[in-house]
Scaffold this motif. Sequence first.
Motif, mmCIF file in Angstrom:
data_model
loop_
_atom_site.group_PDB
_atom_site.id
_atom_site.type_symbol
_atom_site.label_atom_id
_atom_site.label_comp_id
_atom_site.label_asym_id
_atom_site.label_seq_id
_atom_site.Cartn_x
_atom_site.Cartn_y
_atom_site.Cartn_z
ATOM 1 N N ARG A 51 31.301 25.430 23.986
ATOM 2 C CA ARG A 51 31.005 25.108 22.361
ATOM 3 C C ARG A 51 29.695 25.447 21.891
ATOM 4 O O ARG A 51 29.468 26.009 20.734
ATOM 5 C CB ARG A 51 31.103 23.477 22.390
ATOM 6 C CG ARG A 51 30.909 22.946 20.946
ATOM 7 C CD ARG A 51 31.516 23.474 19.957
ATOM 8 N NE ARG A 51 31.070 22.706 18.408
ATOM 9 C CZ ARG A 51 31.355 23.424 17.397
ATOM 10 N NH1 ARG A 51 32.075 24.607 17.288
ATOM 11 N NH2 ARG A 51 30.957 22.641 16.281
ATOM 12 N N ALA A 52 28.636 25.271 22.920
ATOM 13 C CA ALA A 52 27.170 25.520 22.631
ATOM 14 C C ALA A 52 26.637 26.993 22.573
ATOM 15 O O ALA A 52 26.148 27.620 21.560
ATOM 16 C CB ALA A 52 26.398 24.755 23.348
ATOM 17 N N PHE A 53 27.620 27.890 23.512
ATOM 18 C CA PHE A 53 27.152 29.116 23.861
ATOM 19 C C PHE A 53 28.516 29.899 23.631
ATOM 20 O O PHE A 53 29.286 30.143 24.615
ATOM 21 C CB PHE A 53 26.487 29.644 25.088
ATOM 22 C CG PHE A 53 25.441 28.801 25.435
ATOM 23 C CD1 PHE A 53 24.428 29.098 24.608
ATOM 24 C CD2 PHE A 53 25.274 27.423 26.258
ATOM 25 C CE1 PHE A 53 22.790 28.399 24.902
ATOM 26 C CE2 PHE A 53 24.202 26.816 26.453
ATOM 27 C CZ PHE A 53 22.919 27.506 25.540
ATOM 28 N N SER A 54 29.125 30.182 22.398
ATOM 29 C CA SER A 54 30.364 30.392 22.066
ATOM 30 C C SER A 54 30.857 31.806 22.859
ATOM 31 O O SER A 54 32.101 32.022 23.425
ATOM 32 C CB SER A 54 30.764 30.514 20.817
ATOM 33 O OG SER A 54 29.780 31.511 20.137
ATOM 34 N N ARG A 55 30.117 32.859 22.825
ATOM 35 C CA ARG A 55 30.396 33.977 23.489
ATOM 36 C C ARG A 55 30.320 34.275 25.039
ATOM 37 O O ARG A 55 30.553 35.080 25.407
ATOM 38 C CB ARG A 55 29.240 34.862 22.747
ATOM 39 C CG ARG A 55 29.159 35.262 21.368
ATOM 40 C CD ARG A 55 28.164 36.504 21.100
ATOM 41 N NE ARG A 55 28.291 36.513 19.487
ATOM 42 C CZ ARG A 55 27.428 37.318 18.874
ATOM 43 N NH1 ARG A 55 26.354 38.235 19.537
ATOM 44 N NH2 ARG A 55 27.630 37.607 17.474
ATOM 45 N N LEU B 131 22.210 32.457 30.016
ATOM 46 C CA LEU B 131 22.153 31.236 29.229
ATOM 47 C C LEU B 131 20.594 30.660 28.837
ATOM 48 O O LEU B 131 20.496 30.474 27.589
ATOM 49 C CB LEU B 131 23.006 30.109 29.531
ATOM 50 C CG LEU B 131 24.323 30.306 29.876
ATOM 51 C CD1 LEU B 131 25.195 29.480 30.535
ATOM 52 C CD2 LEU B 131 25.062 30.598 28.790
ATOM 53 N N ALA B 132 19.865 31.011 29.880
ATOM 54 C CA ALA B 132 18.516 30.487 29.652
ATOM 55 C C ALA B 132 17.706 31.101 28.348
ATOM 56 O O ALA B 132 16.910 30.694 27.779
ATOM 57 C CB ALA B 132 17.469 30.426 30.732
ATOM 58 N N THR B 133 18.255 32.325 28.089
ATOM 59 C CA THR B 133 17.634 33.087 26.915
ATOM 60 C C THR B 133 18.342 32.867 25.703
ATOM 61 O O THR B 133 17.832 33.385 24.666
ATOM 62 C CB THR B 133 17.641 34.651 27.427
ATOM 63 O OG1 THR B 133 19.083 34.952 27.418
ATOM 64 C CG2 THR B 133 16.821 34.850 28.823
ATOM 65 N N LEU B 134 19.462 32.248 25.492
ATOM 66 C CA LEU B 134 20.380 32.117 24.297
ATOM 67 C C LEU B 134 19.800 30.996 23.651
ATOM 68 O O LEU B 134 19.446 30.096 24.180
ATOM 69 C CB LEU B 134 21.810 32.176 24.683
ATOM 70 C CG LEU B 134 22.525 33.136 25.271
ATOM 71 C CD1 LEU B 134 24.080 33.139 25.719
ATOM 72 C CD2 LEU B 134 22.119 34.509 24.388
ATOM 73 N N LYS B 135 20.111 31.133 22.210
ATOM 74 C CA LYS B 135 20.064 29.738 21.537
ATOM 75 C C LYS B 135 21.383 29.331 21.125
ATOM 76 O O LYS B 135 22.222 30.267 20.932
ATOM 77 C CB LYS B 135 19.182 30.310 20.153
ATOM 78 C CG LYS B 135 19.018 29.161 19.194
ATOM 79 C CD LYS B 135 18.193 29.459 18.146
ATOM 80 C CE LYS B 135 17.854 28.362 17.221
ATOM 81 N NZ LYS B 135 17.288 28.723 15.817
#
Length: 228
Positions: free
Chosen positions: A168-172, A209-213
């Motif tokens: 849900r937070a990182f949809s891609r 994931l650590a680099t994604l907003k």
Amino acid sequence: MTVLSVLAGFLPAETPVDPDRNEARRWAIEELSKPQYAEAKPSWFDKLVNDFLEWLRSLNSEGPGLGQDWTWPLAILLALALVVTAVIVVRPRLNSGRKRSSAAVFDEETTLDAGTFRSRAASAAALGDWNTAVVEQFRAIVRSAEDRTVIDPQAGRTADEAAAQLGRAFSRSQAQLDEAARLFDTVKYGHAAAEAGHYETLRVLDSHLATLKPDYQGRPGRGLAVPR
């Protein structure tokens, strides 16, 4: 020339062609005792089915008032009884199996941060302990999201729940997260053997994931932190 005289020409001279009653009985017993006749005998299951069918047929002949209208309802009742038994006995077991299909991410509540789990995973990988490396690396992914307040801490959170909330937070990254959760479950709960490639996949996903907003554009899931 009779049939018996013809057969006599093919039989040994000492073999009687016209046996008496006792001799004929002995021949029959010896013939039926051969292995091919024993193999042709019906099994116990065949006998059980035949006995049941004979019992059903007997219901049709017991008195003028009993006919096929009695046999078929009885057969239907027996079938319904089997269905009800299956629903009562089998279905709860299947449901309980589904509830246990995903393992909890953390064995117990701990205050270890994501960096500690990453270090544990790296140490296990250096020793070739890929199962431990996979488990600890997945925990690092989940704890990293908690440390960043992407998802709220949740006691007893399963791998499936973590994948849904992170998706849900990182949809891609939903597909990769679902695959990571399945890998965690098969290693932690299913006792499957992990490989070096499995650990590397989770390590790369963690770094990505650590680099994604968070975009919070994926499918809804409980346990999400309030977007900031």
